[in-house]
Design a protein around this motif. Sequence first.
Motif, PDB file in Angstrom:
ATOM      1  N   ILE A  77       0.840  -1.202   0.000  1.00  0.00           N
ATOM      2  CA  ILE A  77       0.000   0.000   0.000  1.00  0.00           C
ATOM      3  C   ILE A  77       0.870   1.246   0.000  1.00  0.00           C
ATOM      4  CG2 ILE A  77      -1.577   1.376   1.432  1.00  0.00           C
ATOM      5  CD1 ILE A  77      -2.978  -1.296   2.137  1.00  0.00           C
ATOM      6  N   SER A  78       1.856   1.291   0.881  1.00  0.00           N
ATOM      7  CA  SER A  78       2.708   2.483   0.964  1.00  0.00           C
ATOM      8  C   SER A  78       3.499   2.687  -0.326  1.00  0.00           C
ATOM      9  CB  SER A  78       3.630   2.430   2.182  1.00  0.00           C
ATOM     10  OG  SER A  78       4.498   1.331   2.126  1.00  0.00           O
ATOM     11  N   ILE A 130      -7.607   7.049  -9.125  1.00  0.00           N
ATOM     12  CA  ILE A 130      -7.597   5.604  -9.337  1.00  0.00           C
ATOM     13  C   ILE A 130      -8.696   5.018  -8.469  1.00  0.00           C
ATOM     14  CG2 ILE A 130      -5.817   5.214  -7.562  1.00  0.00           C
ATOM     15  CD1 ILE A 130      -4.802   2.866  -9.294  1.00  0.00           C
ATOM     16  N   SER A 131      -9.376   4.018  -8.996  1.00  0.00           N
ATOM     17  CA  SER A 131     -10.421   3.390  -8.190  1.00  0.00           C
ATOM     18  C   SER A 131      -9.775   2.556  -7.094  1.00  0.00           C
ATOM     19  CB  SER A 131     -11.317   2.501  -9.061  1.00  0.00           C
ATOM     20  OG  SER A 131     -10.601   1.342  -9.474  1.00  0.00           O
ATOM     21  N   LEU A 132     -10.504   2.382  -6.020  1.00  0.00           N
ATOM     22  CA  LEU A 132     -10.000   1.576  -4.918  1.00  0.00           C
ATOM     23  C   LEU A 132      -9.742   0.151  -5.375  1.00  0.00           C
ATOM     24  CD1 LEU A 132      -9.279   1.474  -1.913  1.00  0.00           C
ATOM     25  CD2 LEU A 132     -11.692   1.045  -1.429  1.00  0.00           C
ATOM     26  N   SER A 133     -10.612  -0.390  -6.216  1.00  0.00           N
ATOM     27  CA  SER A 133     -10.418  -1.765  -6.697  1.00  0.00           C
ATOM     28  C   SER A 133      -9.157  -1.884  -7.555  1.00  0.00           C
ATOM     29  CB  SER A 133     -11.643  -2.266  -7.454  1.00  0.00           C
ATOM     30  OG  SER A 133     -11.900  -1.475  -8.574  1.00  0.00           O
ATOM     31  N   PHE A 164      -6.539   0.100  -7.325  1.00  0.00           N
ATOM     32  CA  PHE A 164      -5.429   0.317  -6.398  1.00  0.00           C
ATOM     33  C   PHE A 164      -5.074  -0.969  -5.667  1.00  0.00           C
ATOM     34  CE2 PHE A 164      -3.587   1.278  -2.314  1.00  0.00           C
ATOM     35  CZ  PHE A 164      -2.645   2.245  -2.604  1.00  0.00           C
ATOM     36  N   LEU A 165      -6.086  -1.742  -5.284  1.00  0.00           N
ATOM     37  CA  LEU A 165      -5.859  -2.964  -4.510  1.00  0.00           C
ATOM     38  C   LEU A 165      -5.584  -4.188  -5.370  1.00  0.00           C
ATOM     39  CD1 LEU A 165      -8.559  -2.465  -1.760  1.00  0.00           C
ATOM     40  CD2 LEU A 165      -6.083  -2.182  -1.531  1.00  0.00           C
ATOM     41  N   ASP A 166      -5.579  -4.031  -6.684  1.00  0.00           N
ATOM     42  CA  ASP A 166      -5.300  -5.154  -7.577  1.00  0.00           C
ATOM     43  C   ASP A 166      -3.795  -5.346  -7.684  1.00  0.00           C
ATOM     44  OD1 ASP A 166      -5.180  -7.130  -9.452  1.00  0.00           O
ATOM     45  OD2 ASP A 166      -6.212  -6.007 -11.028  1.00  0.00           O
ATOM     46  N   PHE A 167      -3.244  -6.102  -6.755  1.00  0.00           N
ATOM     47  CA  PHE A 167      -1.802  -6.300  -6.711  1.00  0.00           C
ATOM     48  C   PHE A 167      -1.295  -7.277  -7.769  1.00  0.00           C
ATOM     49  CE2 PHE A 167      -2.709  -5.091  -2.222  1.00  0.00           C
ATOM     50  CZ  PHE A 167      -2.074  -3.867  -2.269  1.00  0.00           C
ATOM     51  N   ASN A 168      -2.195  -7.867  -8.536  1.00  0.00           N
ATOM     52  CA  ASN A 168      -1.786  -8.795  -9.589  1.00  0.00           C
ATOM     53  C   ASN A 168      -1.550  -8.095 -10.913  1.00  0.00           C
ATOM     54  OD1 ASN A 168      -1.859 -11.146  -8.005  1.00  0.00           O
ATOM     55  ND2 ASN A 168      -4.079 -11.125  -8.121  1.00  0.00           N
ATOM     56  N   GLU A 169      -1.950  -6.829 -11.018  1.00  0.00           N
ATOM     57  CA  GLU A 169      -1.760  -6.074 -12.250  1.00  0.00           C
ATOM     58  C   GLU A 169      -0.274  -5.892 -12.514  1.00  0.00           C
ATOM     59  OE1 GLU A 169      -3.585  -2.221 -13.579  1.00  0.00           O
ATOM     60  OE2 GLU A 169      -5.247  -3.114 -12.468  1.00  0.00           O
ATOM     61  N   GLU A 170       0.156  -6.206 -13.705  1.00  0.00           N
ATOM     62  CA  GLU A 170       1.576  -6.131 -14.054  1.00  0.00           C
ATOM     63  C   GLU A 170       2.168  -4.737 -13.829  1.00  0.00           C
ATOM     64  OE1 GLU A 170       5.239  -7.428 -14.977  1.00  0.00           O
ATOM     65  OE2 GLU A 170       3.492  -8.730 -14.863  1.00  0.00           O
TER      66      GLU A 170
END
Length: 80
Positions: free
Chosen positions: A12-13, A65-68, A70-76
């Motif tokens: 997150i940071s 950026i949408s929260l979803s 932002f939290l999609d840590f799988n995005e390349e």
Amino acid sequence: MNNNQPSIVQRISSRIDMLQTQQNLTFRSLAKRSGISLSTLYDIIQGNKIPNILTLESICNALNISLSDFLDFNEEVFKL
């Protein structure tokens, strides 16, 4: 959990710091846009404070950026 993987707090940071840098925003302008104090934003980016969901949503809105997303840590594009 794999010890080689960054923690959620680190992710997150790092994500906030990366997006803030990409958008050429100062910490002060991001704090103002998101409606949180500069010290709170700094603590979040340093990994010293975990934002609640409402604070994180405010930061995301300020970063356009949408929260979803932002939290999609799988995005390349966001891999650490």
